[in-house]
Design a protein around this motif. Sequence first.
Motif, PDB file in Angstrom:
ATOM      1  N   LEU A   7       0.819  -1.203   0.000  1.00 55.80           N
ATOM      2  CA  LEU A   7       0.000   0.000   0.000  1.00 55.80           C
ATOM      3  C   LEU A   7       0.857   1.258   0.000  1.00 55.80           C
ATOM      4  O   LEU A   7       0.481   2.279  -0.580  1.00 55.80           O
ATOM      5  CB  LEU A   7      -0.922  -0.022   1.230  1.00 55.80           C
ATOM      6  N   GLU A   8       2.018   1.182   0.609  1.00 59.40           N
ATOM      7  CA  GLU A   8       2.930   2.324   0.663  1.00 59.40           C
ATOM      8  C   GLU A   8       3.277   2.818  -0.734  1.00 59.40           C
ATOM      9  O   GLU A   8       3.302   4.018  -1.007  1.00 59.40           O
ATOM     10  CB  GLU A   8       4.206   1.944   1.416  1.00 59.40           C
ATOM     11  N   PHE A   9       3.542   1.883  -1.641  1.00 62.09           N
ATOM     12  CA  PHE A   9       3.874   2.246  -3.013  1.00 62.09           C
ATOM     13  C   PHE A   9       2.704   2.949  -3.680  1.00 62.09           C
ATOM     14  O   PHE A   9       2.861   4.004  -4.295  1.00 62.09           O
ATOM     15  CB  PHE A   9       4.249   0.986  -3.796  1.00 62.09           C
ATOM     16  N   HIS A  10       1.503   2.379  -3.562  1.00 63.25           N
ATOM     17  CA  HIS A  10       0.347   2.919  -4.260  1.00 63.25           C
ATOM     18  C   HIS A  10      -0.115   4.250  -3.666  1.00 63.25           C
ATOM     19  O   HIS A  10      -0.751   5.044  -4.366  1.00 63.25           O
ATOM     20  CB  HIS A  10      -0.791   1.899  -4.240  1.00 63.25           C
ATOM     21  N   GLU A  11       0.183   4.487  -2.412  1.00 67.97           N
ATOM     22  CA  GLU A  11      -0.152   5.782  -1.823  1.00 67.97           C
ATOM     23  C   GLU A  11       0.834   6.864  -2.249  1.00 67.97           C
ATOM     24  O   GLU A  11       0.550   8.044  -2.140  1.00 67.97           O
ATOM     25  CB  GLU A  11      -0.175   5.670  -0.294  1.00 67.97           C
ATOM     26  N   LYS A  36      11.578   3.657 -16.917  1.00 64.58           N
ATOM     27  CA  LYS A  36      10.503   3.848 -15.938  1.00 64.58           C
ATOM     28  C   LYS A  36       9.854   2.518 -15.569  1.00 64.58           C
ATOM     29  O   LYS A  36       9.573   2.245 -14.398  1.00 64.58           O
ATOM     30  CB  LYS A  36       9.468   4.819 -16.490  1.00 64.58           C
ATOM     31  N   ILE A  37       9.616   1.661 -16.583  1.00 63.34           N
ATOM     32  CA  ILE A  37       8.982   0.372 -16.312  1.00 63.34           C
ATOM     33  C   ILE A  37       9.910  -0.505 -15.475  1.00 63.34           C
ATOM     34  O   ILE A  37       9.465  -1.165 -14.520  1.00 63.34           O
ATOM     35  CB  ILE A  37       8.607  -0.325 -17.635  1.00 63.34           C
ATOM     36  N   SER A  38      11.198  -0.510 -15.818  1.00 64.62           N
ATOM     37  CA  SER A  38      12.136  -1.316 -15.035  1.00 64.62           C
ATOM     38  C   SER A  38      12.224  -0.792 -13.606  1.00 64.62           C
ATOM     39  O   SER A  38      12.425  -1.559 -12.663  1.00 64.62           O
ATOM     40  CB  SER A  38      13.519  -1.316 -15.694  1.00 64.62           C
ATOM     41  N   GLY A  39      12.055   0.539 -13.447  1.00 59.51           N
ATOM     42  CA  GLY A  39      12.048   1.105 -12.102  1.00 59.51           C
ATOM     43  C   GLY A  39      10.899   0.581 -11.274  1.00 59.51           C
ATOM     44  O   GLY A  39      11.053   0.260 -10.089  1.00 59.51           O
ATOM     45  N   VAL A  40       9.717   0.475 -11.890  1.00 61.12           N
ATOM     46  CA  VAL A  40       8.556  -0.078 -11.182  1.00 61.12           C
ATOM     47  C   VAL A  40       8.786  -1.554 -10.850  1.00 61.12           C
ATOM     48  O   VAL A  40       8.513  -2.003  -9.737  1.00 61.12           O
ATOM     49  CB  VAL A  40       7.275   0.091 -12.031  1.00 61.12           C
ATOM     50  N   LEU A  41       9.310  -2.305 -11.829  1.00 61.41           N
ATOM     51  CA  LEU A  41       9.514  -3.739 -11.613  1.00 61.41           C
ATOM     52  C   LEU A  41      10.628  -4.026 -10.615  1.00 61.41           C
ATOM     53  O   LEU A  41      10.675  -5.126 -10.041  1.00 61.41           O
ATOM     54  CB  LEU A  41       9.829  -4.426 -12.950  1.00 61.41           C
ATOM     55  N   GLU A  42      11.522  -3.057 -10.405  1.00 58.91           N
ATOM     56  CA  GLU A  42      12.585  -3.234  -9.417  1.00 58.91           C
ATOM     57  C   GLU A  42      12.085  -2.975  -7.988  1.00 58.91           C
ATOM     58  O   GLU A  42      12.754  -3.336  -7.028  1.00 58.91           O
ATOM     59  CB  GLU A  42      13.749  -2.274  -9.719  1.00 58.91           C
ATOM     60  N   GLU A  43      10.926  -2.326  -7.875  1.00 55.78           N
ATOM     61  CA  GLU A  43      10.386  -2.057  -6.540  1.00 55.78           C
ATOM     62  C   GLU A  43      10.071  -3.367  -5.822  1.00 55.78           C
ATOM     63  O   GLU A  43       9.603  -4.325  -6.429  1.00 55.78           O
ATOM     64  CB  GLU A  43       9.110  -1.219  -6.642  1.00 55.78           C
ATOM     65  N   ARG A  44      10.338  -3.387  -4.557  1.00 55.48           N
ATOM     66  CA  ARG A  44      10.063  -4.564  -3.741  1.00 55.48           C
ATOM     67  C   ARG A  44       8.996  -4.225  -2.708  1.00 55.48           C
ATOM     68  O   ARG A  44       9.003  -3.124  -2.154  1.00 55.48           O
ATOM     69  CB  ARG A  44      11.341  -5.053  -3.040  1.00 55.48           C
ATOM     70  N   PRO A  45       8.075  -5.146  -2.449  1.00 56.77           N
ATOM     71  CA  PRO A  45       7.009  -4.859  -1.487  1.00 56.77           C
ATOM     72  C   PRO A  45       7.572  -4.511  -0.113  1.00 56.77           C
ATOM     73  O   PRO A  45       8.493  -5.161   0.377  1.00 56.77           O
ATOM     74  CB  PRO A  45       6.206  -6.169  -1.440  1.00 56.77           C
ATOM     75  N   GLY A  46       7.003  -3.474   0.485  1.00 56.73           N
ATOM     76  CA  GLY A  46       7.386  -3.132   1.844  1.00 56.73           C
ATOM     77  C   GLY A  46       6.855  -4.142   2.837  1.00 56.73           C
ATOM     78  O   GLY A  46       7.303  -4.201   3.981  1.00 56.73           O
ATOM     79  N   VAL A  47       5.877  -4.938   2.386  1.00 62.20           N
ATOM     80  CA  VAL A  47       5.309  -6.006   3.213  1.00 62.20           C
ATOM     81  C   VAL A  47       5.549  -7.314   2.464  1.00 62.20           C
ATOM     82  O   VAL A  47       4.668  -7.820   1.763  1.00 62.20           O
ATOM     83  CB  VAL A  47       3.801  -5.775   3.462  1.00 62.20           C
ATOM     84  N   PRO A  48       6.744  -7.892   2.580  1.00 58.35           N
ATOM     85  CA  PRO A  48       7.076  -9.085   1.785  1.00 58.35           C
ATOM     86  C   PRO A  48       6.386 -10.333   2.307  1.00 58.35           C
ATOM     87  O   PRO A  48       6.048 -10.431   3.493  1.00 58.35           O
ATOM     88  CB  PRO A  48       8.598  -9.191   1.944  1.00 58.35           C
ATOM     89  N   ARG A  60      -2.169  -5.957   8.006  1.00 53.38           N
ATOM     90  CA  ARG A  60      -0.841  -6.099   7.409  1.00 53.38           C
ATOM     91  C   ARG A  60      -0.724  -5.415   6.054  1.00 53.38           C
ATOM     92  O   ARG A  60      -0.124  -5.923   5.099  1.00 53.38           O
ATOM     93  CB  ARG A  60      -0.407  -7.557   7.282  1.00 53.38           C
ATOM     94  N   PHE A  61      -1.318  -4.225   5.953  1.00 57.06           N
ATOM     95  CA  PHE A  61      -1.009  -3.349   4.837  1.00 57.06           C
ATOM     96  C   PHE A  61       0.379  -2.750   5.040  1.00 57.06           C
ATOM     97  O   PHE A  61       1.049  -2.369   4.085  1.00 57.06           O
ATOM     98  CB  PHE A  61      -2.046  -2.236   4.714  1.00 57.06           C
ATOM     99  N   TYR A  62       0.780  -2.634   6.286  1.00 55.92           N
ATOM    100  CA  TYR A  62       2.119  -2.202   6.676  1.00 55.92           C
ATOM    101  C   TYR A  62       2.626  -3.150   7.755  1.00 55.92           C
ATOM    102  O   TYR A  62       1.834  -3.849   8.405  1.00 55.92           O
ATOM    103  CB  TYR A  62       2.113  -0.768   7.240  1.00 55.92           C
ATOM    104  N   ASP A  63       3.928  -3.176   7.929  1.00 58.35           N
ATOM    105  CA  ASP A  63       4.554  -3.908   9.036  1.00 58.35           C
ATOM    106  C   ASP A  63       5.038  -2.909  10.077  1.00 58.35           C
ATOM    107  O   ASP A  63       5.445  -1.789   9.733  1.00 58.35           O
ATOM    108  CB  ASP A  63       5.740  -4.746   8.540  1.00 58.35           C
ATOM    109  N   PRO A  64       5.014  -3.290  11.357  1.00 59.78           N
ATOM    110  CA  PRO A  64       5.499  -2.373  12.397  1.00 59.78           C
ATOM    111  C   PRO A  64       6.981  -2.053  12.212  1.00 59.78           C
ATOM    112  O   PRO A  64       7.753  -2.892  11.733  1.00 59.78           O
ATOM    113  CB  PRO A  64       5.273  -3.147  13.699  1.00 59.78           C
ATOM    114  N   THR A  65       7.351  -0.842  12.589  1.00 60.86           N
ATOM    115  CA  THR A  65       8.765  -0.482  12.605  1.00 60.86           C
ATOM    116  C   THR A  65       9.493  -1.296  13.667  1.00 60.86           C
ATOM    117  O   THR A  65      10.639  -1.711  13.490  1.00 60.86           O
ATOM    118  CB  THR A  65       8.929   1.017  12.890  1.00 60.86           C
ATOM    119  N   ASP A  66       8.802  -1.556  14.765  1.00 62.58           N
ATOM    120  CA  ASP A  66       9.342  -2.374  15.845  1.00 62.58           C
ATOM    121  C   ASP A  66       8.170  -3.069  16.523  1.00 62.58           C
ATOM    122  O   ASP A  66       7.037  -2.592  16.489  1.00 62.58           O
ATOM    123  CB  ASP A  66      10.108  -1.511  16.856  1.00 62.58           C
ATOM    124  N   GLY A  67       8.444  -4.204  17.157  1.00 63.67           N
ATOM    125  CA  GLY A  67       7.389  -4.954  17.826  1.00 63.67           C
ATOM    126  C   GLY A  67       6.705  -5.944  16.895  1.00 63.67           C
ATOM    127  O   GLY A  67       7.126  -6.133  15.740  1.00 63.67           O
TER     128      GLY A  67
END
Length: 601
Positions: free
Chosen positions: A130-134, A334-346, A409-416
Amino acid sequence: MSVTGVEGEERHDFTQAESKQIRARSLRLLGSLLLPVRGKVVLAMLVVVVSTAAQVAGPALIAFGIDRGLPALLEQDWMPLAATGVIYLVAGVSGALLIAWYTVLSARVSQTVLIDLRKRVFLHTQKLSLEFHESYTSGRIISRQTSDLDAIRELLDSGINQLVQGILYMSFTALALVLLDGTSGLVLLGALLPLFILTRWFQVRSQSLFRQSRVASASLIVRFVETMTGIRAVKAFRTEKHNESVFGALVESYRRVNARVIQLFGVFDPGLVLIGNVTVAVVLLVGGFRVADGQLAIGALLATLLYTRRFFDPMEEMAMFYNSYQSAAAALEKISGVLEERPGVPDPVAPVDLWEARGRVRFDNVQFAYQADREILPHVDLDIPAGQTIALVGSTGAGKSTLAKLMSRFYDPTDGRVRLDEVDLRDLHPKDLRRAIVMVTQEAYLFSGSVAENIAIGKPDASAHEIRAAAAAVGAHDFIESLPNGYDTDVNKRGGRVSAGQRQLISFARAFLANPAVLILDEATSSLDIPSERLVQEALQTLLADRTAVIIAHRLSTVAIADRVLVMEHGRIVEDGTPNELISGTGRFATMHAAWRESLV
């Protein structure tokens, strides 16, 4: 994940190291796309080599016919000239047939590559967090799937053909010229220096201009999409004049960039013609003197002139290839840039299965920040027993929606850790997570299709009876039946055929049909009128039984059905208790409740 990396690619003032890294990334993508069709690519290369050789043979055959065939014919020997004619005809026909075969082969390769790339972009952007799409606007995503892919399609469909055939044609022509007459070959060699200088000048100046052109084109698409998507706000706030000014400036910027590109071609194309004509004139002059001295035959002179003229013929097409190449290269970046992005919530490496979730949710010393200097949740410890209904209240920006996004789990905690039935959400199998936890947001998005199909998103294999039962449970059945075709009514674009409240009821039915162990309602009743809200609240009391539920609402009327109320301020839970306990107290919730009651009077 680094969204800023993708944002940066809208710039065109890259450092040398950045440009090198981006080119390497684009080449890796191109290599991965061509790898599955490498056999077809090799076959196409072989075909185009043979076909080009057949085409280049023409002037040499003409020279042979003139210098050998005609004298033999004068001596009543017609075989050399006839053989030359037959060979010329065979070479021409075979060259044409092979070119046709090559065109079909290259088209199949290009279409396979484009289908693969289009699927990759679609599937990968779905997987991104969700971080990417926001951060990455919908208009830019659309630009990647439309104008950028069209630029690559144009390159693959015609640009590559122009390049390959042009290079081979020029190489074979130069080789034939040298073999036919070395002196004319030296003249052509001398012409390569100004040709190289002109081409390099064009390359250096066009590289940045074509990238600017792609950026300007993408900006136009983004602005258009965002304006049309938000047309209700445009009409409500009468921003047409402002939008006209902004869009006009973008159009003007795009025009200026393209005008500079046209100016480049205005120098490059005549420059090619000038170098070609001068070279032909020099070959004719030198060759004419050599014919007069008996050093060169007439047929050979004609052939050298044809070869010299033909050598420059592909240059204009190759210049057009460079146009396509620059546009496609910028698009591929630009397309390769998008495809290189990795999910923040793997997805977890070793996922834990949870076939039947009970619904207990725990937050263990959870901290969260969208950015390093922007902490939203400084410290949260929370235990929600299975089957309990929680109401989250608090002022705007208190962290309620962030808490719900962590729970989904749209995001993961920074800690905890956030746990479901003692399983860390980061370790839970994605299918089990999505089956166990469902969130209904304020934005009740409906996809194109029927009402029944939109409800069935919650359970794709649901029967018609189950769909109707879910709609009836949330009070949506009556209004759905009143639609022109009932449950088969097409909701139109984004649900435009139904009201905002009705869209929300359909989204409720969708969520309830999914039957999750944990249901999160994030401001989900905000678009409902009072009668609809009462219907939903009645349905909630039944449907939330034996289910963990988290309700985020500004309307305190929704809180009445909760077992427990949590009051949040500045990312912290400042009050925790039953609705009656908190109302009877003197804390923040009691003050909010009193103000709400006064607003009803």
